[in-house]
Design an enzyme around this catalytic site. Structure first.
Site, PDB file in Angstrom:
ATOM      1  N   GLU A 262      36.552  39.907  34.599  1.00 29.08           N
ATOM      2  CA  GLU A 262      37.050  40.360  35.895  1.00 29.08           C
ATOM      3  C   GLU A 262      38.267  41.262  35.808  1.00 29.08           C
ATOM      4  O   GLU A 262      39.137  41.219  36.701  1.00 29.08           O
ATOM      5  CB  GLU A 262      37.377  39.149  36.762  1.00 29.08           C
ATOM      6  CG  GLU A 262      38.547  38.287  36.295  1.00 29.08           C
ATOM      7  CD  GLU A 262      38.162  37.136  35.394  1.00 29.08           C
ATOM      8  OE1 GLU A 262      38.956  36.195  35.242  1.00 29.08           O
ATOM      9  OE2 GLU A 262      37.054  37.170  34.822  1.00 29.08           O
TER      10      GLU A 262
ATOM     11  N   HIS B 249      30.539  36.688  41.378  1.00 28.25           N
ATOM     12  CA  HIS B 249      31.552  35.882  40.673  1.00 28.25           C
ATOM     13  C   HIS B 249      32.752  36.738  40.287  1.00 28.25           C
ATOM     14  O   HIS B 249      33.911  36.382  40.561  1.00 28.25           O
ATOM     15  CB  HIS B 249      30.924  35.265  39.424  1.00 28.25           C
ATOM     16  CG  HIS B 249      31.853  34.412  38.619  1.00 28.25           C
ATOM     17  ND1 HIS B 249      31.832  33.038  38.659  1.00 28.25           N
ATOM     18  CD2 HIS B 249      32.841  34.732  37.743  1.00 28.25           C
ATOM     19  CE1 HIS B 249      32.760  32.560  37.863  1.00 28.25           C
ATOM     20  NE2 HIS B 249      33.385  33.568  37.280  1.00 28.25           N
ATOM     21  N   GLU B 250      32.491  37.869  39.656  1.00 27.81           N
ATOM     22  CA  GLU B 250      33.601  38.705  39.172  1.00 27.81           C
ATOM     23  C   GLU B 250      34.390  39.312  40.331  1.00 27.81           C
ATOM     24  O   GLU B 250      35.622  39.402  40.269  1.00 27.81           O
ATOM     25  CB  GLU B 250      33.073  39.810  38.250  1.00 27.81           C
ATOM     26  CG  GLU B 250      32.275  39.321  37.051  1.00 27.81           C
ATOM     27  CD  GLU B 250      32.984  38.247  36.248  1.00 27.81           C
ATOM     28  OE1 GLU B 250      34.227  38.287  36.154  1.00 27.81           O
ATOM     29  OE2 GLU B 250      32.295  37.348  35.728  1.00 27.81           O
TER      30      GLU B 250
ATOM     31  N   HIS C 265      36.976  37.099  41.868  1.00 27.42           N
ATOM     32  CA  HIS C 265      38.229  37.041  41.107  1.00 27.42           C
ATOM     33  C   HIS C 265      39.227  38.127  41.511  1.00 27.42           C
ATOM     34  O   HIS C 265      40.416  38.000  41.213  1.00 27.42           O
ATOM     35  CB  HIS C 265      37.943  37.219  39.617  1.00 27.42           C
ATOM     36  CG  HIS C 265      37.528  35.973  38.908  1.00 27.42           C
ATOM     37  ND1 HIS C 265      38.258  34.806  38.958  1.00 27.42           N
ATOM     38  CD2 HIS C 265      36.470  35.717  38.098  1.00 27.42           C
ATOM     39  CE1 HIS C 265      37.658  33.888  38.213  1.00 27.42           C
ATOM     40  NE2 HIS C 265      36.578  34.412  37.682  1.00 27.42           N
TER      41      HIS C 265
ATOM     42  N   GLU D 213      38.232  29.811  37.679  1.00 26.68           N
ATOM     43  CA  GLU D 213      36.812  29.914  37.360  1.00 26.68           C
ATOM     44  C   GLU D 213      35.949  29.019  38.241  1.00 26.68           C
ATOM     45  O   GLU D 213      34.834  29.381  38.610  1.00 26.68           O
ATOM     46  CB  GLU D 213      36.580  29.589  35.881  1.00 26.68           C
ATOM     47  CG  GLU D 213      37.214  30.590  34.918  1.00 26.68           C
ATOM     48  CD  GLU D 213      36.683  32.007  35.112  1.00 26.68           C
ATOM     49  OE1 GLU D 213      35.666  32.201  35.808  1.00 26.68           O
ATOM     50  OE2 GLU D 213      37.295  32.931  34.534  1.00 26.68           O
TER      51      GLU D 213
END
EC number: 3.4.11.-
Length: 962
Positions: A349, A382-383, A386, A405
């Site tokens: 990320e 997900h990334e 972040h 995470e």
């Protein structure tokens, strides 16, 4: 809005001067760099630094009494900004090495009196004037008496002749040279071939402790600073970093034309999020938001073939969803995502420049499968999660990695669901995370989500935190928290937290504070204790409870769930392994008011039932716990499954199966009861219950596929799978089309895979005919992308050398990474031992199997019953080399140990593993240390389970398969 970061007038002037100096000296420094060679790579001796001579840094022996002997930086200095110039060479030098050179000027403030400057530096050779220290504003810098490297703690240490002034700011100038190695860490080299030409990419992976391999830095997450990056690179290449490029100028060094690209100053950020890449890649960009530049980068052919289009199409919607969800604007001016040929993690990320494996970003609608598409969507979600949670607000130290995470692992389902609303992604977290982590967290060798800081110091200990507990348990408990607070209240608390701590660092309790404030401002949400008190029991002690409900009396109990009830938990708990458990439940299909179990034993009269009524607790698996019942209620639930299974939700049908099998392994219910949950499956058509059953039955395969039990197991499973195989054959018009439903497509794969494995008539012939047609016409593959993994693996298993060699040829010629990945896994399916041994040897040769894929290739070979002993022998023989190459990895290395030992179920195998541990203590196990202990615990449990259950399982399977 993000918090504005201010600096003093003197520091601002200093930064301006440093920037001017850096720009005017780039060319001169670069000439010197170009002439440098990496020499004297051993340990140099001591030397004094008077800023005119060139001292040679020394390597000190390790002792435990000095500040540089500790893995944590002293708290005397704090960085403000870096001016960093890097020049990666994309051609080898006279010594055959790829190198990079650079210079850095870090502005730091002295906050406690000290006569030492300690900064991280690892595998960097100092060059030119090496080290200079100067003051900013009115501050004058003490003379550097000497400096040296400490290899063990990865420090560059400067001893000063007098102390720095508290409150004053200084600049540390360094010039350095490092190897642009292919080790996938720090600033490293990735290679690929396009149109027969070898190409080099200079790229980076800084998390968790690798920024210090690229330049001297204060390499801890709390040491946030502003980075001013300049990259020197070859004409015909493009340079990328976290922020937008402001200028690219042509120049010449030593007769060689080069380009110099400068970038905007970054936001205040941690060193592990820094990224820089030099390549000849090209990009596509989105015009949806004129204020934000969104680009996808990849190899020219991949972009030209449209493989980045899907990623680009979902990035904008996901970013917009998070802006609304967090109530916080995207903090940067651009969002770059790039697919790399060589990358150890799945993705990283880096703020504004997210790096991915090619399989995680590139999608070909004609070749990629539904699973590839879902994986790309989830990883992007997900990334990008972040960018706020982890990057904008960062945990202070790696012991709280789970918060970063685990949070991203939870909200990725929300982001992916927004991008693809027809996929029902929110439900998949139960299979992919909750059930997955239950298996690890039920071990006595598990660990709490949040560990004490002193437990996480060394780089290997930090790497070890990147595990299933941090990701999947973190996701599960945060989902549970969101469920009992309600999603709107949870999101309001998050927004307050992010806006309060923007560009700063936190500890997990800061999040609890803001969620508690959101609760107190919402009259409709009532919880029995504060968020702190409830969540501390889930984060500060390991494991989870099993609650047992007696529907005759209404008595409810909880206890720490352990797969092996005889195992000893050595880790103490201040809460005595009790939890505050939010229980959502229903009675005979009617949802009831949420109940909180706040002690070890309680009574709820509403849970008493009579007649044919039944109770089901933990509806939709909203809580992180397992559920057991009195035998009468179990029997009523099993009867419901056999007569009207659709009266229960898909998630809860999966839950009943998963709970029962794991309760049986823990000797809480009988193995017969667990197996009985699968008897209704011949009627089941939905994916989640079947997937839950197959994952649990897979344990039986692992324990028994080398014994006489396996024949009866195959016969029983054949009886159950035949109707599902026939169902999909029918709705796909004899396999000529694909089911419409997203999860139905996954269950079609299960139907074919299991039917072939257990010998359903016509299945193997179908598989072999598809593969044979492809072999006859390699340029025309008619196998549907969804079915390729299943077909490739089984065709190779049923075939011989010809089928394997064909797959190898197609693997080497594959232009799409996901296709190469499928073929790489499928080649591990062969039943020919010599082919598997040859394949294992290929993992040692990066020209055959990329380094990023070596450990996963060994692991899939070990999943093959024929390959398991071969892979085990291979690892034992090659451990020193494998540890040297991959020992600092996170998931890849820990998964290797788990994969190698998953079939171990005899005392002999346990002793072999213990001997392996003893024989290699001098080498070490790195990030796999905990995985090794967990493997020993699992094998001990396996031995007991097989001893106690083998005869019963064999009889039950034999009786039910007739």
């Amino acid at each position: 809005m993000g918090k504005v970061y201010y600096i003093s007038k003197n520091v601002g002037i200093g930064l301006f001067v440093l920037a001017a100096i850096a720009l005017t000296t780039i060319i001169a420094l670069s000439i010197a760099y170009h002439k440098e060679r990496i020499k004297n790579r051993g340990r140099p001796g001591d030397g004094a630094s008077d800023n005119t001579s060139v001292p040679t840094p020394s390597t000190t022996p390790f002792t435990s009494k000095d500040p540089w002997d500790h893995y944590r930086l002293p708290d005397s200095l704090f960085p403000i900004s870096y001016n960093l110039t890097l020049w990666p060479r994309l051609e080898p030098n006279a010594d055959g090495l790829y190198i990079f050179t650079g210079n850095s000027a870090v502005v730091f403030k002295c906050v406690k009196e000290t006569d030492l400057v300690i900064i991280h530096s690892n595998k960097l050779n100092l060059t030119g004037n090496q080290v200079k220290l100067s003051g900013l504003g009115d501050a004058s810098a003490p003379t550097v008496d000497k400096f040296w490297f400490v290899v063990k703690t990865e420090y560059l240490v400067l001893q000063l002749r007098s102390s720095l002034a508290v409150g004053a700011s200084y600049v540390l100038h360094t010039e350095f040279q490092g190897e642009l190695a292919d080790d996938l860490e720090g600033f490293y080299r990735s290679e690929y071939t396009e149109d027969g030409v070898k190409k080099i990419v200079a790229t980076s992976q800084m998390q968790a402790t690798f920024a210090r391999k690229a330049f001297p830095c204060f390499d801890e997450p709390a040491m946030k600073a502003i980075f001013n990056v300049t990259i020197i690179h070859n004409p015909g290449t493009v340079a990328l970093s976290n922020s937008r490029e402001t200028d690219t100028a042509d120049s010449v060094i030593d007769g060689i034309p080069i380009k110099v690209t400068t970038f905007e100053p970054t936001k205040r950020m941690s060193s592990y999020l820094l990224a820089f890449i030099v390549s000849d890649f090209v990009s596509i960009q989105s015009n949806q938001n004129s204020n934000l530049l969104v680009r996808i980068w990849a190899r020219k052919k991949a972009i030209n073939d449209g493989h980045g289009d899907y990623a680009l199409s979902v990035t904008g919607p996901i970013l917009q969803f998070y802006e609304e969800y967090y109530s916080a604007a995207y903090p940067l001016s651009k969002s770059d995502q790039i697919a790399l040929p060589d990358f150890n993690a799945g993705a990283m990320e880096n703020w504004g420049l997210v790096t991915y494996r090619e399989t995680a970003l590139l999608y070909d609608p004609f070749v990629s499968s539904t699973a590839n598409k879902e994986g790309i969507t989830s990883i992007i979600a997900h990334e990008l999660a972040h960018m706020w949670f982890g990057n904008l607000v960062t945990t202070r130290w790696w012991n709280d990695l789970w918060l970063n995470e685990g949070f991203a692992s939870y909200v990725e389902y929300l982001g992916a669901d927004h991008a693809e609303p027809t996929w029902d992604m929110k439900d998949q977290i139960v299979l992919y995370d909750v059930h997955k982590v239950f298996a690890v967290d039920a071990l006595a060798s598990s660990h709490p989500l949040s560990r004490r800081e002193e437990e996480v110091n060394e780089p290997s200990q930090i790497s070890e935190m990147f595990n299933t507990i941090s990701y999947s348990k973190g996701a599960a408990v945060l989902r549970m928290l969101s469920e009992f607070l309600t999603e709107p209240v949870f999101a309001r608390g998050l927004s307050s937290y992010l806006n309060t701590f923007a560009f700063s660092n936190t500890v997990y309790t800061d999040l609890w504070d803001h969620l508690q404030q959101a609760v107190e401002n919402t009259a409709s949400v009532q919880i029995p204790h504060t968020v702190h008190d409830i969540m501390n029991r889930w984060t500060l002690q390991m494991g989870f409870p099993v609650i047992t409900i007696d529907t005759q009396t209404g008595r409810i109990t909880q206890k720490h769930f352990l797969l092996d009830p005889e195992s000893v938990v050595h880790r103490p708990s201040q809460f005595n392994y009790t939890w505050f458990v939010p229980v959502k439940w229903m009675k005979t299909g009617v949802e009831q008011q949420q109940y909180w179990l706040l002690q070890k034993t309680d009574t709820n009269s509403q849970m008493r039932v009579s007649g044919n009524d039944w109770v089901l607790a933990n509806t939709n698996v909203s809580g992180y716990f397992r559920v057991n019942y009195d035998l009468g209620n179990w029997e009523r639930l099993l009867s419901l499954l056999s007569t009207n299974h659709q009266a229960l939700s898909v998630i809860n049908r999966a839950q009943i199966i998963d709970d029962a099998f794991n309760l049986a392994r823990a000797k809480i219910v009988s193995t017969t009861l667990a197996l009985t949950t699968t008897k209704y499956l011949h009627k089941e058509r939905d994916y989640m219950p079947w997937e839950s059953a197959l994952r649990n039955l897979d344990y039986y395969i692992l324990m028994f596929d080398r014994t006489e039990v396996y024949g009866a197991f195959q016969a029983y499973l054949k009886k159950q799978i035949q109707p599902l195989f026939g169902h999909f054959k029918s709705i796909t018009a004899n396999w000529t089309k694909i089911p419409e439903g997203h999860t139905d497509q996954y269950n079609q794969i299960n139907a074919i895979a299991i039917a072939c494995d257990v010998g359903v008539e016509g299945c193997r012939e179908l598989i072999k005919s598809w593969y044979r047609q492809w072999m006859e016409n390699p340029s025309h593959n008619l196998i549907h992308p969804n079915l390729k993994s299943t077909v490739y693996c089984r065709a190779i298993a049923y075939g011989g050398v010809k089928e394997w060699d064909f797959a190898w040829t197609m693997f080497k010629n594959a232009t799409l990474a996901s296709e190469a990945s499928r073929l790489r896994a499928a080649m591990a399916c062969t039943k020919l031992p010599w082919l598997l041994n040859r394949y294992l040897e290929y993992t040692l040769d990066p020209t055959k199997i990329r380094k990023q894929d070596a450990t996963s290739t060994i692991r899939v070979i070990a999943q093959n019953v024929v390959g398991m002993p071969l892979a085990w022998n291979f690892i034992r023989a090659k451990w020193s080399y494998i540890f040297q190459q991959y020992g600092k990895g996170s998931f890849s290395f820990t998964n290797l140990v788990a994969g190698l030992t998953m079939r171990f179920s005899t005392e002999f195998e346990l002793q072999e593993l213990k001997q392996f541990k003893e024989d290699n203590l001098h080498i070490g196990f790195g990030s796999a240390t905990m995985a090794l202990e967990q493997a020993i615990e699992k094998i001990t449990s396996n031995i007991k389970w097989v001893r106690d259950n083998k005869a019963h399982v064999h009889k039950w399977l034999t009786d039910e398969s007739t």
